[in-house]
Scaffold this motif. Sequence first.
Motif, PDB file in Angstrom:
ATOM      1  N   ILE A  18       0.648  -1.129  -0.054  1.00 45.30           N
ATOM      2  CA  ILE A  18       0.090  -0.160  -0.044  1.00 45.30           C
ATOM      3  C   ILE A  18       0.848   1.204  -0.025  1.00 45.30           C
ATOM      4  O   ILE A  18       0.605   2.143  -0.847  1.00 45.30           O
ATOM      5  N   TYR A  40      -4.493   4.327  -0.434  1.00 44.48           N
ATOM      6  CA  TYR A  40      -5.598   3.877  -1.104  1.00 44.48           C
ATOM      7  C   TYR A  40      -6.676   4.360  -0.409  1.00 44.48           C
ATOM      8  O   TYR A  40      -6.621   4.873   0.841  1.00 44.48           O
ATOM      9  N   VAL A  41      -8.129   4.625  -0.881  1.00 36.55           N
ATOM     10  CA  VAL A  41      -9.029   5.260  -0.327  1.00 36.55           C
ATOM     11  C   VAL A  41     -10.355   4.498  -0.516  1.00 36.55           C
ATOM     12  O   VAL A  41     -10.520   3.761  -1.455  1.00 36.55           O
ATOM     13  N   VAL A  42     -10.941   4.276   0.755  1.00 40.10           N
ATOM     14  CA  VAL A  42     -12.121   3.774   0.747  1.00 40.10           C
ATOM     15  C   VAL A  42     -13.313   4.433   1.199  1.00 40.10           C
ATOM     16  O   VAL A  42     -12.984   5.247   2.097  1.00 40.10           O
ATOM     17  N   VAL A  43     -14.216   4.861   0.504  1.00 40.57           N
ATOM     18  CA  VAL A  43     -15.249   5.688   0.679  1.00 40.57           C
ATOM     19  C   VAL A  43     -16.357   4.959   1.313  1.00 40.57           C
ATOM     20  O   VAL A  43     -17.018   3.998   0.733  1.00 40.57           O
ATOM     21  N   GLU A  44     -16.749   5.193   2.359  1.00 38.80           N
ATOM     22  CA  GLU A  44     -18.024   4.625   3.323  1.00 38.80           C
ATOM     23  C   GLU A  44     -19.032   5.489   3.779  1.00 38.80           C
ATOM     24  O   GLU A  44     -18.528   6.848   4.149  1.00 38.80           O
ATOM     25  N   LEU A  73     -19.841   0.475   1.939  1.00 35.62           N
ATOM     26  CA  LEU A  73     -18.863   0.614   1.292  1.00 35.62           C
ATOM     27  C   LEU A  73     -19.237   1.217  -0.125  1.00 35.62           C
ATOM     28  O   LEU A  73     -19.895   0.307  -0.903  1.00 35.62           O
ATOM     29  N   THR A 116     -17.208   3.064  -2.588  1.00 36.33           N
ATOM     30  CA  THR A 116     -16.213   2.950  -3.739  1.00 36.33           C
ATOM     31  C   THR A 116     -14.596   2.969  -3.156  1.00 36.33           C
ATOM     32  O   THR A 116     -14.610   3.281  -1.912  1.00 36.33           O
ATOM     33  N   THR A 117     -13.731   2.551  -4.043  1.00 40.12           N
ATOM     34  CA  THR A 117     -12.315   2.768  -3.483  1.00 40.12           C
ATOM     35  C   THR A 117     -11.237   2.789  -4.885  1.00 40.12           C
ATOM     36  O   THR A 117     -11.951   2.501  -6.092  1.00 40.12           O
ATOM     37  N   TYR A 118     -10.181   3.392  -4.272  1.00 45.04           N
ATOM     38  CA  TYR A 118      -9.377   3.736  -5.562  1.00 45.04           C
ATOM     39  C   TYR A 118      -8.032   4.435  -4.753  1.00 45.04           C
ATOM     40  O   TYR A 118      -7.968   4.269  -3.577  1.00 45.04           O
ATOM     41  N   ARG A 119      -7.039   4.265  -5.714  1.00 47.30           N
ATOM     42  CA  ARG A 119      -5.726   4.512  -5.286  1.00 47.30           C
ATOM     43  C   ARG A 119      -5.765   6.135  -4.944  1.00 47.30           C
ATOM     44  O   ARG A 119      -6.225   6.737  -5.757  1.00 47.30           O
TER      45      ARG A 119
END
Length: 86
Positions: free
Chosen positions: A60, A66-70, A75, A77-80
């Motif tokens: 990582i 990385y980002v995780v949107v909650e 959950l 979305t997720t992205y670098r």
Amino acid sequence: MARTTRHFNKRMSQRGITGEIVNTVLRFGVPHGDKIILNKKGCRAVVDMLEKTKRLLDEISETGGYVVVENNGALITTYRLNSFRG
């Protein structure tokens, strides 16, 4: 560490058991009735898990994160971390 009794503190002192050891047993040990046990096999399993976690953290870190949107426990979305320029 949870509330301790005088007896507990005395035994820790007599046996050279530190608060860090007690906290580690409480964190990674397995409950057996009123006891929590962390034996050699359990220690090996924890070490293996921590080594795997270290490898993942290194991966990582190398990517920049990385980002995780909650939202509300879902959950979304997720992205670098470096992939979104806004």
